[in-house]
Scaffold this active site. Structure first.
Site, PDB file in Angstrom:
ATOM      1  N   ASP A  98     -16.195 -17.645  -6.315  1.00 46.62           N
ATOM      2  CA  ASP A  98     -15.303 -18.826  -7.009  1.00 46.62           C
ATOM      3  C   ASP A  98     -14.822 -19.627  -5.678  1.00 46.62           C
ATOM      4  O   ASP A  98     -14.856 -19.318  -4.594  1.00 46.62           O
ATOM      5  CB  ASP A  98     -14.021 -17.697  -7.347  1.00 46.62           C
ATOM      6  CG  ASP A  98     -12.980 -18.368  -7.751  1.00 46.62           C
ATOM      7  OD1 ASP A  98     -13.318 -19.458  -8.614  1.00 46.62           O
ATOM      8  OD2 ASP A  98     -12.024 -18.189  -8.000  1.00 46.62           O
ATOM      9  N   GLY A 101     -15.253 -25.594  -7.349  1.00 49.48           N
ATOM     10  CA  GLY A 101     -14.380 -26.864  -7.743  1.00 49.48           C
ATOM     11  C   GLY A 101     -13.601 -27.047  -6.848  1.00 49.48           C
ATOM     12  O   GLY A 101     -13.554 -28.400  -6.515  1.00 49.48           O
ATOM     13  N   TRP A 141     -13.284 -26.481  -3.495  1.00 42.94           N
ATOM     14  CA  TRP A 141     -14.013 -26.810  -2.256  1.00 42.94           C
ATOM     15  C   TRP A 141     -14.488 -28.452  -2.480  1.00 42.94           C
ATOM     16  O   TRP A 141     -14.136 -29.329  -1.756  1.00 42.94           O
ATOM     17  CB  TRP A 141     -15.347 -26.244  -2.192  1.00 42.94           C
ATOM     18  CG  TRP A 141     -15.899 -26.378  -0.903  1.00 42.94           C
ATOM     19  CD1 TRP A 141     -15.517 -25.814   0.456  1.00 42.94           C
ATOM     20  CD2 TRP A 141     -17.030 -27.352  -0.854  1.00 42.94           C
ATOM     21  NE1 TRP A 141     -16.654 -26.386   1.268  1.00 42.94           N
ATOM     22  CE2 TRP A 141     -17.529 -27.144   0.631  1.00 42.94           C
ATOM     23  CE3 TRP A 141     -17.747 -28.193  -1.549  1.00 42.94           C
ATOM     24  CZ2 TRP A 141     -18.355 -27.812   1.136  1.00 42.94           C
ATOM     25  CZ3 TRP A 141     -18.928 -28.945  -0.914  1.00 42.94           C
ATOM     26  CH2 TRP A 141     -19.007 -28.688   0.401  1.00 42.94           C
ATOM     27  N   ARG A 163     -16.822 -31.816  -9.035  1.00 39.54           N
ATOM     28  CA  ARG A 163     -17.063 -30.462  -9.213  1.00 39.54           C
ATOM     29  C   ARG A 163     -18.577 -29.922  -8.864  1.00 39.54           C
ATOM     30  O   ARG A 163     -18.923 -29.058  -8.189  1.00 39.54           O
ATOM     31  CB  ARG A 163     -16.430 -29.651 -10.590  1.00 39.54           C
ATOM     32  CG  ARG A 163     -14.903 -29.695 -10.540  1.00 39.54           C
ATOM     33  CD  ARG A 163     -14.384 -29.256 -12.144  1.00 39.54           C
ATOM     34  NE  ARG A 163     -14.834 -27.759 -12.206  1.00 39.54           N
ATOM     35  CZ  ARG A 163     -14.502 -26.867 -11.621  1.00 39.54           C
ATOM     36  NH1 ARG A 163     -12.951 -27.139 -11.126  1.00 39.54           N
ATOM     37  NH2 ARG A 163     -14.537 -25.638 -11.884  1.00 39.54           N
ATOM     38  N   HIS A 205     -20.798 -27.072  -6.574  1.00 37.12           N
ATOM     39  CA  HIS A 205     -21.735 -26.032  -7.129  1.00 37.12           C
ATOM     40  C   HIS A 205     -23.030 -26.242  -6.207  1.00 37.12           C
ATOM     41  O   HIS A 205     -23.677 -25.294  -5.978  1.00 37.12           O
ATOM     42  CB  HIS A 205     -21.879 -26.320  -8.562  1.00 37.12           C
ATOM     43  CG  HIS A 205     -20.788 -26.275  -9.304  1.00 37.12           C
ATOM     44  ND1 HIS A 205     -20.164 -24.993  -9.394  1.00 37.12           N
ATOM     45  CD2 HIS A 205     -20.149 -26.834 -10.417  1.00 37.12           C
ATOM     46  CE1 HIS A 205     -18.925 -24.923 -10.143  1.00 37.12           C
ATOM     47  NE2 HIS A 205     -19.222 -25.924 -11.109  1.00 37.12           N
ATOM     48  N   LEU A 215     -34.780  -5.440  -2.256  1.00 29.88           N
ATOM     49  CA  LEU A 215     -33.228  -5.992  -3.039  1.00 29.88           C
ATOM     50  C   LEU A 215     -33.584  -6.387  -4.460  1.00 29.88           C
ATOM     51  O   LEU A 215     -34.123  -7.085  -4.574  1.00 29.88           O
ATOM     52  CB  LEU A 215     -32.643  -6.939  -2.041  1.00 29.88           C
ATOM     53  CG  LEU A 215     -31.345  -7.487  -2.635  1.00 29.88           C
ATOM     54  CD1 LEU A 215     -30.349  -6.384  -2.756  1.00 29.88           C
ATOM     55  CD2 LEU A 215     -30.895  -8.439  -1.614  1.00 29.88           C
ATOM     56  N   SER A 266     -11.355 -11.504 -13.702  1.00 31.17           N
ATOM     57  CA  SER A 266     -11.827 -12.514 -14.448  1.00 31.17           C
ATOM     58  C   SER A 266     -13.031 -12.135 -15.455  1.00 31.17           C
ATOM     59  O   SER A 266     -13.872 -12.634 -15.644  1.00 31.17           O
ATOM     60  CB  SER A 266     -12.395 -13.713 -13.552  1.00 31.17           C
ATOM     61  OG  SER A 266     -11.253 -14.150 -12.987  1.00 31.17           O
TER      62      SER A 266
END
Length: 260
Positions: A34, A37, A39, A47, A51, A145, A210
Site C-alpha cells: 500500500d 499513490g 508516494w 499515481r 506503481h 519460493l 482491506s
C-alpha cells in the site's frame, strides 16, 4: 534493531541473521502493498508513477524472502475493489502487470521461483491473463519460493465463491451439511494448496486488512509499517520478521501451555 543474520546457510550471505533466529522464519508471508499513490502525490506525480516505482520494492521483497528460504510469499497486487478506480489508472496497471511479469521471467527461472495466483483471474484483460498463465506455466517446475499474486481478489469474494461450491456439492448430494467443517471450508478456498500466513505485513501506515485473506489471517501475526510501498526494501522485510520472532504465538492457549 536486531536483524536475523546467518553465518553459513543460504540466508547468511544476504541478511546477516543470528543463528538462533534461523529456526523461527515464517513459512508464509503475506503483504498488502500500500502507498503507491501517496508516494507519487508527494512527488507531484500521477499515481501510475508510484506503481512503476513499486516494482523495485516487489523485487526486493521477493529476493529477500528467497534469501531466507521462505516458502510462500503472497502479494496483494490488485483487489476486486480496484476495478472501480479511474479507467486510465486500471488500464495502466494492467499494462504494467504484463510488462513486469514478462520482464521478471529470467529472475524467476534463475532463482528457481514459481509464480502462482489467487483471485478471479478470468476477469483480467486477455493480454494480462495470457501473460500470467504463460509465466505460471513456464515456472511451474520450479521448486523454490512460491510467489502468489492476489489479482482481482478479495476475501469476501473468495468466501462467497467457496460457499457456492460447497452449497453446490450439498445440492448434488456429494456433501452432507453436517460434514461441513473448517477443514472443508479451507479446502474450497483459493489458498487450499498453501499454509496460512504466519506473518502479514502492511505498508503505508494503514491499520486494516482491506478485505485480504479474511479466513486465512485468523491467527496471523500483523506488522504495520509507515513506509510507503515504493520505498520498501529487504531491510524492512527483515525488520518485520525480526519483530515477528519476538512474539509469542499462543493460538488460544496460555503462555505457560505454549512454553511447556
Amino acid at each position: 534493531m536486531a536483524f536475523l543474520y546467518l553465518q553459513k546457510s543460504k540466508a547468511s550471505q544476504t541478511t546477516g541473521m543470528k543463528d538462533e533466529h534461523q529456526k523461527n522464519i515464517p513459512r508464509h508471508i503475506a503483504i498488502i502493498m500500500d502507498g503507491n499513490g501517496r508516494w507519487a502525490m508527494k512527488k507531484g506525480a500521477m499515481r501510475i508513477f508510484g506503481h512503476k516505482h513499486a516494482i523495485k520494492a516487489v523485487k526486493d521483497a521477493i529476493e529477500g524472502a528467497d534469501s531466507l528460504g521462505i516458502e510462500f510469499l503472497t502479494l496483494f497486487s490488485f483487489s476486486t475493489e480496484n476495478w472501480s478506480r479511474p479507467k486510465e489508472e486500471v488500464d495502466a496497471l494492467m499494462e504494467l502487470l504484463v510488462k513486469t511479469i514478462s520482464d521478471e521471467v529470467p529472475l524467476l527461472m534463475k532463482k528457481n521461483i514459481q509464480l502462482e495466483s489467487i483471485g478471479d483471474i478470468d476477469s483480467l484483460p486477455p493480454t494480462a491473463y495470457k501473460t500470467l498463465m504463460d509465466v505460471k506455466e513456464r515456472t511451474a517446475s520450479n521448486t523454490g519460493l512460491k510467489v502468489i499474486l492476489a489479482l482481482s481478489y478479495s476475501g469476501q469474494w473468495e468466501l462467497t465463491h467457496a460457499t457456492k461450491q460447497i452449497a453446490q456439492k450439498v445440492s448434488e448430494g456429494k456433501l452432507k451439511v453436517e460434514d461441513i467443517t473448517e477443514k472443508v471450508m479451507s479446502e474450497h478456498l483459493q489458498t487450499a494448496a498453501y499454509p496460512d500466513p504466519e506473518l502479514m505485513i502492511r505498508t503505508s501506515g494503514e491499520y486494516r486488512l482491506s478485505n485480504f485473506l479474511l479466513w486465512q489471517l485468523a491467527y496471523t501475526e500483523m506488522y504495520f509499517t509507515p513506509v510507503l510501498w515504493p520505498d520498501f526494501r529487504r531491510e524492512h522485510l527483515f525488520a518485520a520478521i525480526s519483530d515477528y520472532q519476538s512474539r509469542e504465538r499462543r493460538f488460544g492457549k496460555t503462555g505457560e501451555q505454549v512454553k511447556s
